[in-house]
Motif scaffolding. Sequence first.
Motif, mmCIF file in Angstrom:
data_model
loop_
_atom_site.group_PDB
_atom_site.id
_atom_site.type_symbol
_atom_site.label_atom_id
_atom_site.label_comp_id
_atom_site.label_asym_id
_atom_site.label_seq_id
_atom_site.Cartn_x
_atom_site.Cartn_y
_atom_site.Cartn_z
ATOM 1 N N TYR A 187 -2.590 3.125 0.297
ATOM 2 C CA TYR A 187 -1.163 2.147 0.114
ATOM 3 C C TYR A 187 -0.115 2.335 0.032
ATOM 4 C CZ TYR A 187 -5.773 0.189 -1.678
ATOM 5 O OH TYR A 187 -7.152 -0.187 -2.432
ATOM 6 N N ILE A 188 0.841 1.284 -0.106
ATOM 7 C CA ILE A 188 2.033 1.787 0.030
ATOM 8 C C ILE A 188 2.485 1.021 -0.991
ATOM 9 C CG2 ILE A 188 2.386 3.008 2.772
ATOM 10 C CD1 ILE A 188 4.094 0.337 2.975
ATOM 11 N N ALA A 189 3.720 0.943 -1.978
ATOM 12 C CA ALA A 189 4.195 -0.721 -2.946
ATOM 13 C C ALA A 189 5.539 -0.941 -2.010
ATOM 14 C CB ALA A 189 3.740 -0.213 -3.679
ATOM 15 N N PHE A 190 6.181 -1.251 -1.907
ATOM 16 C CA PHE A 190 7.428 -1.410 -2.646
ATOM 17 C C PHE A 190 7.604 -1.964 -4.086
ATOM 18 C CE2 PHE A 190 7.143 -2.271 2.293
ATOM 19 C CZ PHE A 190 7.803 -1.395 2.657
ATOM 20 N N VAL A 191 7.967 -1.047 -4.623
ATOM 21 C CA VAL A 191 9.486 -1.725 -6.177
ATOM 22 C C VAL A 191 9.901 -2.062 -6.194
ATOM 23 C CG1 VAL A 191 8.647 -0.584 -8.354
ATOM 24 C CG2 VAL A 191 6.905 0.326 -6.604
ATOM 25 N N PHE A 192 9.894 -3.348 -7.133
ATOM 26 C CA PHE A 192 11.482 -3.602 -7.281
ATOM 27 C C PHE A 192 11.776 -3.862 -9.229
ATOM 28 C CE2 PHE A 192 10.023 -5.753 -3.494
ATOM 29 C CZ PHE A 192 10.958 -5.210 -2.710
ATOM 30 N N TRP A 193 12.210 -3.360 -9.392
ATOM 31 C CA TRP A 193 12.447 -2.976 -10.983
ATOM 32 C C TRP A 193 14.177 -3.514 -11.229
ATOM 33 C CZ3 TRP A 193 8.031 -0.461 -12.394
ATOM 34 C CH2 TRP A 193 7.496 0.224 -12.348
ATOM 35 N N THR A 194 13.946 -4.669 -11.283
ATOM 36 C CA THR A 194 14.875 -5.787 -11.528
ATOM 37 C C THR A 194 15.091 -5.467 -13.557
ATOM 38 O OG1 THR A 194 13.229 -7.708 -11.441
ATOM 39 C CG2 THR A 194 14.815 -6.750 -9.646
#
Length: 142
Positions: free
Chosen positions: A101-108
């Motif tokens: 897996y890869i995950a793009f994480v946007f901690w906005t």
Amino acid sequence: NRPKGNVQFHSGVEGVHAFIEHVLDVGESIYVIGGNSRFPVYFPEIYSLWNQKRVEKGIKFHALLSTSRLPISTVKKSELFHYKLLKEKSYTSVLWIFGDYIAFVFWTTKLTSEIIVIQHPELAKQQRRFFDMLWDANTDTE
């Protein structure tokens, strides 16, 4: 025919819970590019419990940290947590690599954080090679 990847979208507090439980279920080492401490800042209770479970399961965490967004004095290495500082002061996104897996994480913000998880073995391998290249090229903190 080659297998197609699986894509999942997570958002908000419930999405963060689902994502981190998934990471624990996969149970493999975690590699992060562009870490910025927003996970423990926005979700301190979730992070603390997740980190405890991660350590209990023996899951290693390797991070390339973005110094422009992180008070480095708050980051402590341990047997299962290793990090280096990215030479580039700002990395615009956070990428997690674990298992297939890869995950793009946007901690906005706490309510609007979003995570896109892609299950794709070849993409995960390619991103892991990219992580290794960056790891070798960046500053060790020891």
